[in-house]
Design a protein around this motif. Structure first.
Motif, PDB file in Angstrom:
ATOM      1  N   HIS A 196      -6.103  -1.612   0.504  1.00  0.00           N
ATOM      2  CA  HIS A 196      -6.476  -1.156   1.839  1.00  0.00           C
ATOM      3  C   HIS A 196      -7.621  -2.005   2.394  1.00  0.00           C
TER       4      HIS A 196
ATOM      5  N   THR B 123      -5.236   0.888  -5.047  1.00  0.00           N
ATOM      6  CA  THR B 123      -4.799   1.215  -3.690  1.00  0.00           C
ATOM      7  C   THR B 123      -5.939   1.010  -2.689  1.00  0.00           C
TER       8      THR B 123
ATOM      9  N   ARG C   7      -2.260   6.844   5.896  1.00  0.00           N
ATOM     10  CA  ARG C   7      -1.697   6.998   4.560  1.00  0.00           C
ATOM     11  C   ARG C   7      -2.811   6.982   3.515  1.00  0.00           C
ATOM     12  N   HIS C   8      -3.772   6.088   3.701  1.00  0.00           N
ATOM     13  CA  HIS C   8      -4.872   5.975   2.748  1.00  0.00           C
ATOM     14  C   HIS C   8      -5.742   7.235   2.758  1.00  0.00           C
TER      15      HIS C   8
ATOM     16  N   TRP D 129      -5.611   4.535  -7.977  1.00  0.00           N
ATOM     17  CA  TRP D 129      -6.341   4.802  -6.738  1.00  0.00           C
ATOM     18  C   TRP D 129      -7.289   3.652  -6.427  1.00  0.00           C
TER      19      TRP D 129
ATOM     20  N   THR E 190       0.632   4.075  -2.920  1.00  0.00           N
ATOM     21  CA  THR E 190       0.303   5.476  -2.657  1.00  0.00           C
ATOM     22  C   THR E 190       1.418   6.401  -3.153  1.00  0.00           C
TER      23      THR E 190
ATOM     24  N   ALA F  90      -3.824   9.937   0.863  1.00  0.00           N
ATOM     25  CA  ALA F  90      -3.901   9.709  -0.587  1.00  0.00           C
ATOM     26  C   ALA F  90      -5.313   9.972  -1.092  1.00  0.00           C
TER      27      ALA F  90
ATOM     28  N   HIS G  65       0.844   6.653  -6.777  1.00  0.00           N
ATOM     29  CA  HIS G  65      -0.322   7.497  -7.009  1.00  0.00           C
ATOM     30  C   HIS G  65       0.078   8.970  -6.950  1.00  0.00           C
ATOM     31  N   GLN G  66       0.885   9.335  -5.984  1.00  0.00           N
ATOM     32  CA  GLN G  66       1.344  10.713  -5.857  1.00  0.00           C
ATOM     33  C   GLN G  66       2.207  11.106  -7.055  1.00  0.00           C
TER      34      GLN G  66
ATOM     35  N   HIS H  49       0.831  -1.206   0.000  1.00  0.00           N
ATOM     36  CA  HIS H  49       0.000   0.000   0.000  1.00  0.00           C
ATOM     37  C   HIS H  49       0.866   1.256   0.000  1.00  0.00           C
TER      38      HIS H  49
END
Length: 147
Positions: free
Chosen positions: A87, A83, A120-121, A80, A48, A124, A51-52, A44
């Motif tokens: 999660h 991700t 973190r999730h 996303w 993330t 994001a 994703h960033q 994860h």
């Protein structure tokens, strides 16, 4: 930003991360692989970070190259979704602490890291909410190669 004369010298950290994932994929046998919360937490974190990176690339590419920016934005949306699924899978695995199957971003997990998967999730998720709509998330994936 560094300029490189050889493509293999460009983006060394990204290449190292990709090499690490390829090594992990090859070195782990299906009969010995144990999917646990630690494994999904690390995965994860990687997703993330990607994703960033895709968010930054999409925003940078959009003004001079709108088509490329749209494709990168679509990739960011699909990442996303991946991700979010990782999660969710994390919370479906058994935890060691009581009430470990629930998402509590305000609490530390049963061990390190300092930034929990839920925190973190949520961080994001701010990017995802800023850049995608519910329609984007439900749009079917299509691929149209122009070459």
């Amino acid at each position: 930003m560094t300029t490189s004369s050889r493509p293999s010298d460009a983006h060394p950290y990204l290449r190292a991360a990709s090499a690490g994932i390829r090594h992990h994929t090859r070195s782990v046998r299906a009969d010995t692989l144990v999917v646990d919360r630690v494994h999904l937490n690390v995965l994860h974190a990687h997703l993330t970070a990607l994703h960033q990176l895709l968010d930054q690339l999409a925003e940078t590419a959009r003004p001079p190259h709108p088509g490329a920016g749209r494709n990168l934005a679509t990739a960011r949306t699909r990442l996303w979704q991946t991700t979010a699924a990782v999660h969710d899978a994390f919370h479906l695995l058994p935890g060691t602490a009581p009430d470990a199957d629930r998402c509590h971003p305000e609490r530390l997990p049963e061990g390190p890291p300092v930034l929990t998967i839920c925190q973190r999730h949520l961080a994001a998720g701010h990017i995802a909410r800023r850049t995608t709509t519910p329609t984007d998330l439900n749009r079917p994936h299509t691929t149209a190669c122009v070459r």
